[in-house]
Design an enzyme around this catalytic site. Structure first.
Site, PDB file in Angstrom:
ATOM      1  N   ARG A 137     -19.029   6.283  -8.810  1.00 26.83           N
ATOM      2  CA  ARG A 137     -17.992   5.532  -9.270  1.00 26.83           C
ATOM      3  C   ARG A 137     -17.017   6.220  -9.877  1.00 26.83           C
ATOM      4  O   ARG A 137     -16.168   5.913 -10.765  1.00 26.83           O
ATOM      5  CB  ARG A 137     -18.600   4.340 -10.130  1.00 26.83           C
ATOM      6  CG  ARG A 137     -19.308   3.499  -9.525  1.00 26.83           C
ATOM      7  CD  ARG A 137     -19.673   2.120 -10.424  1.00 26.83           C
ATOM      8  NE  ARG A 137     -20.617   1.252  -9.682  1.00 26.83           N
ATOM      9  CZ  ARG A 137     -21.762   1.426 -10.042  1.00 26.83           C
ATOM     10  NH1 ARG A 137     -22.334   2.257 -11.042  1.00 26.83           N
ATOM     11  NH2 ARG A 137     -22.851   0.638  -9.383  1.00 26.83           N
ATOM     12  N   LYS A 159      -2.262   7.723  -5.153  1.00 36.50           N
ATOM     13  CA  LYS A 159      -2.840   7.009  -4.005  1.00 36.50           C
ATOM     14  C   LYS A 159      -3.861   7.950  -3.279  1.00 36.50           C
ATOM     15  O   LYS A 159      -3.709   8.866  -2.571  1.00 36.50           O
ATOM     16  CB  LYS A 159      -1.679   6.479  -3.193  1.00 36.50           C
ATOM     17  CG  LYS A 159      -1.075   5.484  -3.628  1.00 36.50           C
ATOM     18  CD  LYS A 159       0.185   5.137  -2.604  1.00 36.50           C
ATOM     19  CE  LYS A 159       0.957   3.805  -3.158  1.00 36.50           C
ATOM     20  NZ  LYS A 159       1.866   3.380  -1.999  1.00 36.50           N
ATOM     21  N   GLU A 201      12.136  15.080   1.779  1.00 39.50           N
ATOM     22  CA  GLU A 201      11.641  13.946   0.601  1.00 39.50           C
ATOM     23  C   GLU A 201      12.055  14.859  -0.703  1.00 39.50           C
ATOM     24  O   GLU A 201      12.677  14.033  -1.928  1.00 39.50           O
ATOM     25  CB  GLU A 201      10.219  13.948   0.410  1.00 39.50           C
ATOM     26  CG  GLU A 201       9.274  13.500   1.666  1.00 39.50           C
ATOM     27  CD  GLU A 201       9.405  12.121   1.732  1.00 39.50           C
ATOM     28  OE1 GLU A 201       9.827  11.411   0.501  1.00 39.50           O
ATOM     29  OE2 GLU A 201       9.016  11.280   2.733  1.00 39.50           O
ATOM     30  N   LYS A 243       9.371  11.580  -9.468  1.00 37.18           N
ATOM     31  CA  LYS A 243       8.206  10.594  -8.664  1.00 37.18           C
ATOM     32  C   LYS A 243       7.225  10.487  -9.952  1.00 37.18           C
ATOM     33  O   LYS A 243       6.830   9.155 -10.070  1.00 37.18           O
ATOM     34  CB  LYS A 243       7.336  11.298  -7.769  1.00 37.18           C
ATOM     35  CG  LYS A 243       6.361  10.324  -7.106  1.00 37.18           C
ATOM     36  CD  LYS A 243       5.853  10.650  -5.728  1.00 37.18           C
ATOM     37  CE  LYS A 243       4.931   9.574  -5.351  1.00 37.18           C
ATOM     38  NZ  LYS A 243       4.305   9.677  -4.021  1.00 37.18           N
ATOM     39  N   GLU A 253       1.690  -0.274  -8.081  1.00 37.73           N
ATOM     40  CA  GLU A 253       2.757  -0.880  -7.136  1.00 37.73           C
ATOM     41  C   GLU A 253       2.742  -2.246  -7.289  1.00 37.73           C
ATOM     42  O   GLU A 253       2.528  -3.178  -6.287  1.00 37.73           O
ATOM     43  CB  GLU A 253       2.104  -0.466  -5.731  1.00 37.73           C
ATOM     44  CG  GLU A 253       3.158  -0.196  -4.970  1.00 37.73           C
ATOM     45  CD  GLU A 253       2.897   0.523  -3.500  1.00 37.73           C
ATOM     46  OE1 GLU A 253       1.632   0.270  -3.082  1.00 37.73           O
ATOM     47  OE2 GLU A 253       3.760   1.099  -3.000  1.00 37.73           O
ATOM     48  N   ARG A 258       8.106   0.998  -7.733  1.00 41.10           N
ATOM     49  CA  ARG A 258       7.539   2.102  -6.992  1.00 41.10           C
ATOM     50  C   ARG A 258       8.345   2.087  -5.482  1.00 41.10           C
ATOM     51  O   ARG A 258       8.558   3.056  -4.778  1.00 41.10           O
ATOM     52  CB  ARG A 258       6.196   2.070  -6.797  1.00 41.10           C
ATOM     53  CG  ARG A 258       5.394   3.448  -6.494  1.00 41.10           C
ATOM     54  CD  ARG A 258       4.098   3.274  -6.849  1.00 41.10           C
ATOM     55  NE  ARG A 258       3.465   4.222  -6.014  1.00 41.10           N
ATOM     56  CZ  ARG A 258       2.232   4.973  -6.342  1.00 41.10           C
ATOM     57  NH1 ARG A 258       1.649   4.701  -7.378  1.00 41.10           N
ATOM     58  NH2 ARG A 258       1.866   5.930  -5.755  1.00 41.10           N
ATOM     59  N   ASN A 262      10.671   4.570  -1.283  1.00 45.50           N
ATOM     60  CA  ASN A 262      10.910   4.473   0.143  1.00 45.50           C
ATOM     61  C   ASN A 262      11.974   4.274   0.638  1.00 45.50           C
ATOM     62  O   ASN A 262      12.291   4.091   1.999  1.00 45.50           O
ATOM     63  CB  ASN A 262       9.990   2.918   0.469  1.00 45.50           C
ATOM     64  CG  ASN A 262       8.574   3.001   0.382  1.00 45.50           C
ATOM     65  OD1 ASN A 262       7.809   3.991   0.756  1.00 45.50           O
ATOM     66  ND2 ASN A 262       8.132   1.960  -0.371  1.00 45.50           N
ATOM     67  N   HIS A 265      12.791   5.174   4.409  1.00 42.79           N
ATOM     68  CA  HIS A 265      11.216   5.084   5.122  1.00 42.79           C
ATOM     69  C   HIS A 265      11.314   3.713   6.182  1.00 42.79           C
ATOM     70  O   HIS A 265      10.635   3.890   6.966  1.00 42.79           O
ATOM     71  CB  HIS A 265      10.253   5.224   3.921  1.00 42.79           C
ATOM     72  CG  HIS A 265      10.083   6.591   3.620  1.00 42.79           C
ATOM     73  ND1 HIS A 265      10.781   7.228   2.930  1.00 42.79           N
ATOM     74  CD2 HIS A 265       8.982   7.343   3.568  1.00 42.79           C
ATOM     75  CE1 HIS A 265      10.546   8.351   2.605  1.00 42.79           C
ATOM     76  NE2 HIS A 265       9.215   8.484   2.919  1.00 42.79           N
ATOM     77  N   HIS A 269      10.052   4.890   9.723  1.00 37.77           N
ATOM     78  CA  HIS A 269       8.759   4.464  10.449  1.00 37.77           C
ATOM     79  C   HIS A 269       9.219   3.986  12.004  1.00 37.77           C
ATOM     80  O   HIS A 269       8.484   4.191  12.866  1.00 37.77           O
ATOM     81  CB  HIS A 269       8.123   3.181   9.787  1.00 37.77           C
ATOM     82  CG  HIS A 269       7.586   3.727   8.224  1.00 37.77           C
ATOM     83  ND1 HIS A 269       7.436   3.143   7.150  1.00 37.77           N
ATOM     84  CD2 HIS A 269       7.267   5.196   7.711  1.00 37.77           C
ATOM     85  CE1 HIS A 269       6.916   3.872   6.232  1.00 37.77           C
ATOM     86  NE2 HIS A 269       6.729   5.158   6.776  1.00 37.77           N
ATOM     87  N   HIS A 282       7.482  13.834  10.129  1.00 36.28           N
ATOM     88  CA  HIS A 282       7.936  12.752   9.101  1.00 36.28           C
ATOM     89  C   HIS A 282       9.024  13.014   8.487  1.00 36.28           C
ATOM     90  O   HIS A 282      10.061  12.119   8.433  1.00 36.28           O
ATOM     91  CB  HIS A 282       6.593  12.435   8.306  1.00 36.28           C
ATOM     92  CG  HIS A 282       6.929  11.564   7.341  1.00 36.28           C
ATOM     93  ND1 HIS A 282       6.906  10.077   7.602  1.00 36.28           N
ATOM     94  CD2 HIS A 282       7.044  11.373   6.064  1.00 36.28           C
ATOM     95  CE1 HIS A 282       7.451   9.333   6.504  1.00 36.28           C
ATOM     96  NE2 HIS A 282       7.394  10.148   5.426  1.00 36.28           N
TER      97      HIS A 282
END
Lengths: 378, 378
Positions: A137, A159, A201, A243, A253, A258, A262, A265, A269, A282
């Protein structure tokens, strides 16, 4: 904001998250010193499990493991080191690999005080971080990112996760590292295209959060392209700082803050998807996507044209594309409508109002989006 | 401490965990009403995923799913309900079943606002809770426990997880439910032995935390054995209240406070293991284990003999065993030494000082432990 804590050749960024705060150390030529940093930060460590991308196992994971094993700690005793590697590439972010690593940690006698050290890019950080979040855990983990993109993006934010066959990053946890160790020397062996794509980025943080940093990037673009260690340390530190401040306001989020990360982005995408994955890296798609977003902001009267001019020049100076000759709004729009940032069928975008500041705009007219795409089709 | 919020036939316990606080509603004959509770507590719910133990699917999951689907909510619209079942038993707590459920949630169109409802005992709560913790990095879940053990134990604490082939509960997350809904009527169909074994954990809370509750149990043991709804609601509420107060002080098992919940359990695990799994139900082994722990406390001069007398009478009144004729210290000691509560090869125990209070004792002499075991070998 960015303070130097280890002499002139190191920068240090704190990620402020209450009881989950941690530090990012940014150095050059310091891999041997990483063992000392780990021992200093995680005092009671007796067992380290190194999970490395196979591409950097020999060059970076093995020396780190050896330095940990031979560390002199007096009465604290020697550190036991277990080590495994993972195949490079997105397909390793699978439940099968997650299960293999959990059983490996168990077979190696991992307990609640064991520490996982992830050596690799975003794939390794996401996968090994999720193993750390899940074993017993949750055990501690240390990130040693080995790509520029991982250094300025996935090393901050907590994340972790893996993919389902039908959905990217759909399974995972928010799990903060205990420490992030960046050595810019790792970047010296990256191929040019892969290295430069990480700079997209970096530029993003200048546009969304930090106009002064954008100025710095304009005056040091050639240093960065040449992988100058000092310029790199500064650019990585400022990116992480940006960041970290965004994530600190919206760790899970939930508030929407947050989402500003993006910028570019949603377009990116759609570019990656309609060009066919693999056509663009990317960061290359993000560079073009930021151009489309800036164009859209200008067309909507949100910012003036100099922003796009300066952004274009900086992207070019970093060796990244600014336009896409095959851009097709008829193909891109349907992809954008399926994006998770679409709410109730309305397109939403992060758009700049000036350098260093963005707004989230919902309910944007489809025709304006098409126009922006076509204007960057050169 | 325990307040009634829904008229005389309901009790309500709050689990105070800052922004993860939640409520346990304890009623009888209320399964239809569960849909209303879910809608009232999780206002914006539009998609519910019911994961049920196959043994209670027809009797408890289907009516709940139907009530959710037909709920009248005006402009909020109908609730979409997805439903699946899981084979009864510990073997369902596997990575394979975890993966199947994640892919099922994805195929059913689960998103960040979807809610998982777990209908079953501890196995289902642990498994479905871990799916909720992991899907999209965490979605809400509601527990509908259908065994007495799950009602008084796993419904509080936020421990979710699955087993590795070599280690129980070794993979998981701390993930708190949004709501726990207990209906004592569910217990009417449990076999006697399984029902009574749940009472061992109820008695445990009286010994470790709540002397007044112990008095109550002494005067209402026959009501509880007869599954009287009013006595059951009170006993479940007080048990959950005790566990909630302990967990509130030590949510992630870091301070050691949470260890007091293990009263009797170090002996119990050794009893289950040396008797062969399946000989004793968990609660039966806990009952005998608490007897051994109380005996050890008396032998060490930590409490007086009346505690064991009263505990013995209450356990007998609840139809549970107090001794074990085949107890073998030579077989049990090695198992206890491998228990995760052992630190640096020293045996540690949670031992009572008086009814309602316990201490954690480390470095206990092995001979004293053997004596206590032999004294309960009758």
């Amino acid at each position: 904001m960015v303070t130097s804590s280890q002499g002139p050749a190191a920068e240090c960024v704190n990620v402020p998250l209450a009881d989950r705060s941690y530090r990012i150390e940014i150095t050059s030529d310091a891999v041997g010193g990483f063992a000392d940093s780990i021992i200093a930060s995680l005092g009671d460590v007796t067992h380290v499990l190194v999970i490395a991308d196979q591409a950097v196992e020999q060059s970076w994971a093995n020396p780190l493991a050896a330095a940990l094993e031979s560390a002199e700690r007096g009465t604290a005793g020697a550190i036991r080191v277990s080590q495994t590697s993972v195949a490079s590439g997105e397909t390793s972010k699978s439940i099968a690999e997650f299960e293999r690593l959990l059983q490996w940690v168990s077979a190696e006698g991992g307990d609640r005080r064991s520490v996982i050290v992830a050596v690799g890019g975003g794939v390794i950080g996401d996968l090994a971080g999720y193993v750390a979040a899940s074993y017993a855990r949750g055990i501690r983990f240390v990130q040693v990112p080995t790509t520029l993109l991982a250094m300025v993006d996935s090393s901050v934010g907590g994340k972790t996760g893996i993919n389902l066959p039908t959905a990217k990053n759909m399974v995972g946890a928010f799990w903060q590292p205990s420490l992030v160790l960046v050595d810019t020397s790792v970047l010296s062996t990256l191929p040019d295209r892969s290295y430069l794509s990480g700079l997209a980025e970096v530029i993003k943080y200048g546009v969304i959060d930090d106009a002064e940093f954008f100025d710095y990037l304009e005056s040091h673009a050639s240093d960065l392209v040449a992988r100058d260690p000092k310029a790199l340390r500064h650019a990585i530190a400022r990116s992480c700082q940006s960041k970290a401040s965004v994530v600190g306001e919206d760790e899970r989020e939930t508030s929407g803050r947050r989402a500003i990360l993006n910028y570019g982005h949603t377009f990116a995408h759609a570019i990656e998807s309609t060009a066919g994955y693999g056509t663009f890296l990317h960061g290359e798609a993000v560079a073009i996507g930021m151009q489309m977003a800036a164009q859209l902001a200008i067309d909507l009267g949100m910012c003036d044209a100099t922003l796009l001019d300066r952004q274009t020049k900086l992207i070019v100076a970093c060796g990244l594309p600014t336009t896409w000759a095959d851009a097709d709004p008829d193909a891109m729009l349907p992809v954008m409508m399926r994006d998770k940032k679409v709410a109730h069928g309305k397109l939403r975008f992060i758009l700049p109002t000036r350098l260093g500041a963005v707004d989230l705009l919902g309910d944007i007219d489809e025709a304006a989006v098409r126009d922006a795409i076509v204007k960057l089709k050169k």
